[in-house]
Design a protein around this motif. Sequence first.
Motif, short mmCIF file in Angstrom:
data_model
loop_
_atom_site.label_atom_id
_atom_site.label_comp_id
_atom_site.label_asym_id
_atom_site.label_seq_id
_atom_site.Cartn_x
_atom_site.Cartn_y
_atom_site.Cartn_z
N ALA A 318 0.72 -1.17 0.05
CA ALA A 318 0.05 -0.04 0.01
C ALA A 318 0.74 1.22 -0.13
O ALA A 318 0.37 2.29 -0.48
N ALA A 319 2.20 1.11 0.63
CA ALA A 319 2.95 2.43 0.52
C ALA A 319 4.28 1.89 0.87
O ALA A 319 4.52 0.93 1.54
N VAL A 327 17.26 2.02 4.13
CA VAL A 327 16.33 1.32 5.00
C VAL A 327 14.88 1.95 4.20
O VAL A 327 14.85 3.19 4.57
N LYS A 328 14.15 1.01 4.22
CA LYS A 328 12.59 1.30 3.67
C LYS A 328 11.49 0.56 4.52
O LYS A 328 11.97 -0.68 5.11
N THR A 329 10.47 0.95 4.59
CA THR A 329 9.34 0.55 5.32
C THR A 329 8.48 0.46 4.41
O THR A 329 7.95 0.99 3.50
N PHE A 330 7.85 -1.00 4.14
CA PHE A 330 6.83 -1.57 3.22
C PHE A 330 5.71 -1.82 4.14
O PHE A 330 5.43 -2.53 4.95
N ARG A 331 4.38 -0.89 3.77
CA ARG A 331 3.25 -1.07 4.32
C ARG A 331 2.15 -1.96 3.50
O ARG A 331 2.07 -1.82 2.18
N LEU A 332 1.80 -3.11 4.05
CA LEU A 332 1.04 -4.23 3.46
C LEU A 332 -0.43 -4.39 3.65
O LEU A 332 -0.78 -3.84 5.03
N ARG A 333 -1.56 -4.24 2.78
CA ARG A 333 -2.68 -4.43 3.08
C ARG A 333 -3.28 -5.76 2.73
O ARG A 333 -2.62 -6.21 1.55
#
Length: 672
Positions: A318-319, A327-333
């Motif tokens: 999602a984002a 470093v990356k943050t992966f938002r999952l829905r």
Amino acid sequence: MHQRPLTAPLVLIVAATAFVGLSALQASGQSADGHAGHHPDAMPAPSMSAPASPAAPPGNPPTGVPGSPSAMPGMPSQGGAMGGMMGGMGEMMGGSPQKEFYPSLMDLPTLSPEQRHTIEAQARARISAGTDEIAIAGNALRHANASGDAAGAEQAARRLRDGLNQVDSGTAALRALMEGKSPSQIAQDWFKGQLNLSTAMPVHASEGPFGLSWLHVMTMGLGSAFAIAMLAIYFARMRRANALVDRLSSVTLAPMIPATPPSAATTAPQPSLPGAAPAAVVTSPAATPSGSLTAAAGPVPTGTLGRPGLWKGQLRVAAIFDETPNVKTFRLRSPQGGPIPFTFVPGHFLTYSAQIDGKLVRRSYTIASSAAQTAYVETTIKREEQGLLSRYMHDNVAVGDLVDVMGPSGVFTFSGTEAESVVLIGGGVGITPLMAAIRYLNDIAWPGEIFLVYGARSTADFIFRDELEHLQRRHPNLHVIATMARAAGTSWMGPEGPITKELLAQAVPEIAKRRVHLCGPPGMMEAMKKLLAELGVPGDQIKTEAFGPAKGAVPPPGVTVTEPIQLQPDGSAGPAAALPAAIGPATASIRFAKSNKVVPLPPDQSVLEVAEAADVPIDYSCRVGTCGICKTRLLEGQVTMEVEEALTPEDKAQNIILACQAKSIGNLVVDA
């Protein structure tokens, strides 16, 4: 199986039906007696008796007006309804107090011509008496006003009203007689006039079945239909709920295979691991799971629960947020929207899988989002140059893509019920499980003290810095202490260098009494455990989780991947330096019984690493010995394992090993 009780809804519906029925029955009784119950004898009504005039004594009727029933020829003198009417007439004309004029008409039957003539005569006499009374009261009112007599004026006004009432009642009776109405209709018309009701309304509603009016019949029918509909809806909902409960309770969890001796294990086929990708989906031999103690009814389809708490399927990105340069943050829905299809607690991790260069690659990443947030789940991933999956996630995955995940797993958890306060010590990307705990504890307004001690290489590598500063301002029980290994040339005003014993003692008062969660690179964690021991923290209060490179097995704390592991004379594991210096090429071998393959077993490689090189399918997830996905039965030989957190005493009794941790310098036979 328990069913919801029917008592409360049934009581409400039966009570409503009974109320409608009783009201209708009561209305039926009222209809049968001509609505007499609506007009009881004691019902208050404006007085119809003529007031005493100054010219006549209070007990005598006005001059020229008959005052007794005997003055009305042809009328019954006693008994029956007509006698009641005459008593009412006598009281109206000034006789002894009896039933009022109009209430008495309710009891009279149809009048004969002689009786109607008598009533007409008395009505005209009443009009005449009322007119005289109005004239006398008007003169009295004028004299009282002229002389300033307020009491006299009030009495004159009262007499005026009485006179008007007499005239009004007499004219109403004449009008009713002229229209040919019955006595009860005459009385009812007068009452309606007093209540400002329309006289055009019918006196009696047409009767329906059983003597009830059609209005009551319709009311009862509608009430009964409503009650029946509500009962039908209620029973339909209960039937659906019971069916759902039956369907859920009929789903049986995967049974455990009874313990069998190692000799029998070679002949008994081993089921595949629940939660693994189905055979129809896996294209690489390394992706086929095997070697599990847990039995499954068949291949677990994508998007289902493989075992209690373990879910496997696809989530949509999602984002994507840039935390630091690498470093990356992966938002999952959920692809269908709504909440994520599983629950977790702070410290759980997800296992990503992807086809990269023709091979199925898996890698575990800790969940960084709050467990109180159910709309999405986030993982924060550092790009490792040697990490196949981390490079794939950073370089190839975009917003809107679907990714294959399995989880949640892990034992490095803290939900706030384990202790009254917690100390979180992390380094680098090891802050992710600690951040999940901080976010969750703040979301649930946890009252305990939270101490975060964090070390990073530089301010550019300080993950979640802005959010931590914001949370610390809003939550007084959150204390953040960070140190930078290299802070020169930056605006950093905090501590510099590694985390030291003095920094820990200063940042966390009474640290020996608190629960400690430690997460970071293996070398950092080994150093922190020594410092905590020096500060008096008991070993059972320290919970650890290792973070390391994605390539190969993550080494346990204090052991590097280039240092071979061998058995000491006492049977324990130790460095190669404790044995003769020259080890030479690997002389041990490992036989994979199911795959019927025999390959060399280097002493510095785990069973899982050798299996991957030989294309032998052994499922895995965390690669650090905590999730238990890589459990495999050891048929022959002995191994050493640095981390055994995922093994239960029953597992050890059945010669179950963790393939990601198991190493040996002797020959092995494993069920894979």
